[in-house]
Design a protein around this motif. Structure first.
Motif, PDB file in Angstrom:
ATOM      1  N   GLU A 104       7.476  -0.414   0.032  1.00 57.93           N
ATOM      2  CA  GLU A 104       8.090   0.273   1.176  1.00 57.93           C
ATOM      3  C   GLU A 104       9.452   0.868   0.843  1.00 57.93           C
ATOM      4  O   GLU A 104       9.943   1.727   1.593  1.00 57.93           O
ATOM      5  CB  GLU A 104       8.233  -0.711   2.346  1.00 57.93           C
ATOM      6  CG  GLU A 104       8.638  -0.071   3.652  1.00 57.93           C
ATOM      7  CD  GLU A 104       8.696  -1.082   4.785  1.00 57.93           C
ATOM      8  OE1 GLU A 104       9.243  -0.720   5.845  1.00 57.93           O
ATOM      9  OE2 GLU A 104       8.194  -2.215   4.626  1.00 57.93           O
ATOM     10  N   LEU A 117       1.229  -1.163   4.963  1.00 59.52           N
ATOM     11  CA  LEU A 117       1.809  -1.359   6.288  1.00 59.52           C
ATOM     12  C   LEU A 117       3.315  -1.569   6.143  1.00 59.52           C
ATOM     13  O   LEU A 117       3.754  -2.376   5.311  1.00 59.52           O
ATOM     14  CB  LEU A 117       1.183  -2.575   6.966  1.00 59.52           C
ATOM     15  CG  LEU A 117      -0.179  -2.371   7.622  1.00 59.52           C
ATOM     16  CD1 LEU A 117      -0.818  -3.725   7.958  1.00 59.52           C
ATOM     17  CD2 LEU A 117      -0.057  -1.523   8.889  1.00 59.52           C
ATOM     18  N   THR A 151       6.852  -3.058   6.714  1.00 61.38           N
ATOM     19  CA  THR A 151       7.272  -4.405   7.095  1.00 61.38           C
ATOM     20  C   THR A 151       8.626  -4.429   7.779  1.00 61.38           C
ATOM     21  O   THR A 151       9.007  -5.441   8.360  1.00 61.38           O
ATOM     22  CB  THR A 151       7.328  -5.325   5.857  1.00 61.38           C
ATOM     23  OG1 THR A 151       8.347  -4.855   4.961  1.00 61.38           O
ATOM     24  CG2 THR A 151       5.985  -5.348   5.136  1.00 61.38           C
ATOM     25  N   ARG A 201       7.235  -3.409  13.093  1.00 58.63           N
ATOM     26  CA  ARG A 201       5.818  -3.689  13.332  1.00 58.63           C
ATOM     27  C   ARG A 201       5.040  -2.392  13.491  1.00 58.63           C
ATOM     28  O   ARG A 201       5.445  -1.495  14.234  1.00 58.63           O
ATOM     29  CB  ARG A 201       5.640  -4.559  14.577  1.00 58.63           C
ATOM     30  CG  ARG A 201       4.171  -4.861  14.913  1.00 58.63           C
ATOM     31  CD  ARG A 201       4.028  -5.880  16.018  1.00 58.63           C
ATOM     32  NE  ARG A 201       4.545  -7.173  15.613  1.00 58.63           N
ATOM     33  CZ  ARG A 201       3.875  -8.046  14.860  1.00 58.63           C
ATOM     34  NH1 ARG A 201       2.660  -7.744  14.418  1.00 58.63           N
ATOM     35  NH2 ARG A 201       4.423  -9.202  14.542  1.00 58.63           N
ATOM     36  N   VAL A 202       3.922  -2.314  12.788  1.00 59.38           N
ATOM     37  CA  VAL A 202       2.984  -1.211  12.937  1.00 59.38           C
ATOM     38  C   VAL A 202       1.739  -1.766  13.614  1.00 59.38           C
ATOM     39  O   VAL A 202       1.149  -2.749  13.144  1.00 59.38           O
ATOM     40  CB  VAL A 202       2.612  -0.599  11.566  1.00 59.38           C
ATOM     41  CG1 VAL A 202       1.606   0.530  11.750  1.00 59.38           C
ATOM     42  CG2 VAL A 202       3.860  -0.101  10.851  1.00 59.38           C
ATOM     43  N   TRP A 212      -1.519  -1.838  13.778  1.00 60.60           N
ATOM     44  CA  TRP A 212      -2.600  -1.371  12.917  1.00 60.60           C
ATOM     45  C   TRP A 212      -3.931  -1.267  13.656  1.00 60.60           C
ATOM     46  O   TRP A 212      -4.749  -0.404  13.327  1.00 60.60           O
ATOM     47  CB  TRP A 212      -2.721  -2.252  11.678  1.00 60.60           C
ATOM     48  CG  TRP A 212      -3.172  -3.662  11.921  1.00 60.60           C
ATOM     49  CD1 TRP A 212      -2.384  -4.741  12.146  1.00 60.60           C
ATOM     50  CD2 TRP A 212      -4.521  -4.132  11.963  1.00 60.60           C
ATOM     51  NE1 TRP A 212      -3.147  -5.869  12.323  1.00 60.60           N
ATOM     52  CE2 TRP A 212      -4.468  -5.523  12.216  1.00 60.60           C
ATOM     53  CE3 TRP A 212      -5.766  -3.522  11.807  1.00 60.60           C
ATOM     54  CZ2 TRP A 212      -5.618  -6.306  12.325  1.00 60.60           C
ATOM     55  CZ3 TRP A 212      -6.917  -4.308  11.921  1.00 60.60           C
ATOM     56  CH2 TRP A 212      -6.834  -5.678  12.170  1.00 60.60           C
ATOM     57  N   ALA A 250       4.200   5.875   9.669  1.00 66.11           N
ATOM     58  CA  ALA A 250       3.682   4.510   9.593  1.00 66.11           C
ATOM     59  C   ALA A 250       2.196   4.468   9.917  1.00 66.11           C
ATOM     60  O   ALA A 250       1.421   3.755   9.264  1.00 66.11           O
ATOM     61  CB  ALA A 250       4.458   3.605  10.549  1.00 66.11           C
ATOM     62  N   TYR A 255      -1.037   4.213   6.869  1.00 67.95           N
ATOM     63  CA  TYR A 255      -2.014   3.137   7.066  1.00 67.95           C
ATOM     64  C   TYR A 255      -3.403   3.719   7.276  1.00 67.95           C
ATOM     65  O   TYR A 255      -4.391   3.253   6.681  1.00 67.95           O
ATOM     66  CB  TYR A 255      -1.639   2.249   8.260  1.00 67.95           C
ATOM     67  CG  TYR A 255      -2.805   1.405   8.699  1.00 67.95           C
ATOM     68  CD1 TYR A 255      -3.150   0.248   8.006  1.00 67.95           C
ATOM     69  CD2 TYR A 255      -3.612   1.799   9.770  1.00 67.95           C
ATOM     70  CE1 TYR A 255      -4.266  -0.501   8.376  1.00 67.95           C
ATOM     71  CE2 TYR A 255      -4.723   1.054  10.143  1.00 67.95           C
ATOM     72  CZ  TYR A 255      -5.043  -0.090   9.440  1.00 67.95           C
ATOM     73  OH  TYR A 255      -6.158  -0.813   9.805  1.00 67.95           O
ATOM     74  N   VAL A 291      -6.294  -7.954   9.004  1.00 66.89           N
ATOM     75  CA  VAL A 291      -5.080  -7.882   8.190  1.00 66.89           C
ATOM     76  C   VAL A 291      -4.496  -9.280   8.115  1.00 66.89           C
ATOM     77  O   VAL A 291      -4.326  -9.956   9.121  1.00 66.89           O
ATOM     78  CB  VAL A 291      -4.054  -6.904   8.793  1.00 66.89           C
ATOM     79  CG1 VAL A 291      -2.707  -7.023   8.078  1.00 66.89           C
ATOM     80  CG2 VAL A 291      -4.571  -5.467   8.701  1.00 66.89           C
ATOM     81  N   TYR A 347       0.623 -10.473   7.246  1.00 64.11           N
ATOM     82  CA  TYR A 347       1.492  -9.412   7.745  1.00 64.11           C
ATOM     83  C   TYR A 347       2.497 -10.024   8.706  1.00 64.11           C
ATOM     84  O   TYR A 347       2.138 -10.473   9.799  1.00 64.11           O
ATOM     85  CB  TYR A 347       0.665  -8.334   8.438  1.00 64.11           C
ATOM     86  CG  TYR A 347       1.466  -7.124   8.899  1.00 64.11           C
ATOM     87  CD1 TYR A 347       2.414  -6.524   8.081  1.00 64.11           C
ATOM     88  CD2 TYR A 347       1.252  -6.573  10.169  1.00 64.11           C
ATOM     89  CE1 TYR A 347       3.133  -5.419   8.494  1.00 64.11           C
ATOM     90  CE2 TYR A 347       1.961  -5.461  10.589  1.00 64.11           C
ATOM     91  CZ  TYR A 347       2.908  -4.886   9.752  1.00 64.11           C
ATOM     92  OH  TYR A 347       3.624  -3.778  10.173  1.00 64.11           O
TER      93      TYR A 347
END
Length: 319
Positions: free
Chosen positions: A17, A61, A63, A66-67, A69, A230, A234, A304, A307
């Protein structure tokens, strides 16, 4: 991030990232200030590249915030249906496409309806959804139903009921001719751009097979680095993983190329907060089963793990 012969190479010791945060800082400090379509204004650079390793279930993703997902996954599965109406999205509590038809509805009717009220009408009233919830021939329509015309005589052409399914052709090509340099699909249909609520930002994907691994390049003509990226990175990685599974390949590398890469001027709090955070962790992405087609995945087929992002950072969407 080193630069070797013009190719960005992420150091093995560097968190994946960090290249994103470095680009964000560079744009915020050195980008051109520009007047944009939305009127909000941006700081931007032209041309950027990032590379993400997808081996061993890695997933890019972010960090430092928050994404969501699952929301991005539902959007990708919606693209693959070819649907262009937000109704099925809002039924799943996915709101990311609502602002465009809502803005159009407000402008054309003069009604000051809020988003929740608009979405409720979309869900409850099919005729209302057909009139106001359609986005035009965006992404998925072009991906799986690109218009096909055949001669009808006297210089006229007839639009065929079934268009070109680029995703189906792509997978067939990867299976039968993996060395081809034509593993490409795009959403940039010039003839229909003016009918779309938003022309495709993540517009062209190209795939490459080597040593049993599937890699991809995504060219994104316009990137909202603060909010949209983001989801975009993903979603692209998710698509690579699904296609790789369907072709009995391992996931390789995702290369992201951005054209106009920008940060909105009203995202100061987002940018400064995110740049104050340090990335950490290595989430894993798992596909729990293999359906018989790329078009038959369900949200329950994905998981996931590991995470643990820092808190979500909210910011306004420029429509």
């Amino acid at each position: 991030m080193a630069n070797i012969f013009g190719v960005n190479v992420v150091s093995p010791s560097q968190h994946y990232e960090q290249q994103y945060l470095d680009l964000m800082q560079h744009i915020w400090m050195n980008g051109d200030e520009r007047v944009d379509r939305t009127g909000v204004g941006t700081r931007a650079v032209f041309g950027a590249t990032m590379r993400f390793d997808l081996a061993e279930e890695a997933i890019p993703l972010l960090t430092t915030k928050r994404v969501f997902w699952k929301t991005a996954t539902r959007e990708m599965l919606w693209f693959l249906t070819g649907d262009t109406n937000i109704r099925s999205l809002v039924e799943q509590k996915v709101h990311i496409w609502t602002d465009w038809p809502l803005d159009k509805y407000r402008k054309e009717t003069g009604q000051k309806i809020n988003r929740d009220e608009f979405e409720q009408r979309i869900i409850e009233d099919k005729a209302f959804a057909e009139q106001w919830g359609d986005l035009g021939p965006v992404y998925g329509k072009q991906w799986v139903d690109w218009p096909r015309y055949t001669p009808a005589g006297e210089g006229l052409y007839r639009r065929e009921k079934n268009g070109i399914n680029q995703i189906k052709l792509l997978i067939n090509g990867l299976k039968n001719n993996p060395g081809s340099r034509r593993h490409i699909f795009t959403g940039w249909n010039v003839a229909e751009l003016d009918q779309m609520a938003l022309p495709p930002c993540h517009k062209t994907y190209q795939f490459y097979v080597s040593d049993g691994k599937l890699s991809a390049i995504l060219y994104q003509r316009s990137c909202d680095l603060g909010l949209g990226f983001a989801f975009n990175i993903y979603s692209a990685a998710l698509l690579v993983r699904m296609i790789a599974q369907q072709c009995n390949l391992d996931a390789g590398e995702l290369v992201w190329n951005g054209g106009d890469v920008h940060l909105y001027l009203n995202h100061t709090e987002l940018v400064e907060e995110q740049l104050s955070r340090k990335p950490s962790g290595a989430p894993k992405f798992k596909i729990l089963q293999k359906p018989d087609s790329i078009f038959n995945y369900q949200i329950t087929d994905f998981a996931v793990e590991n995470y643990a992002p820092q808190p979500h950072i909210s910011a306004p969407v420029a429509v």
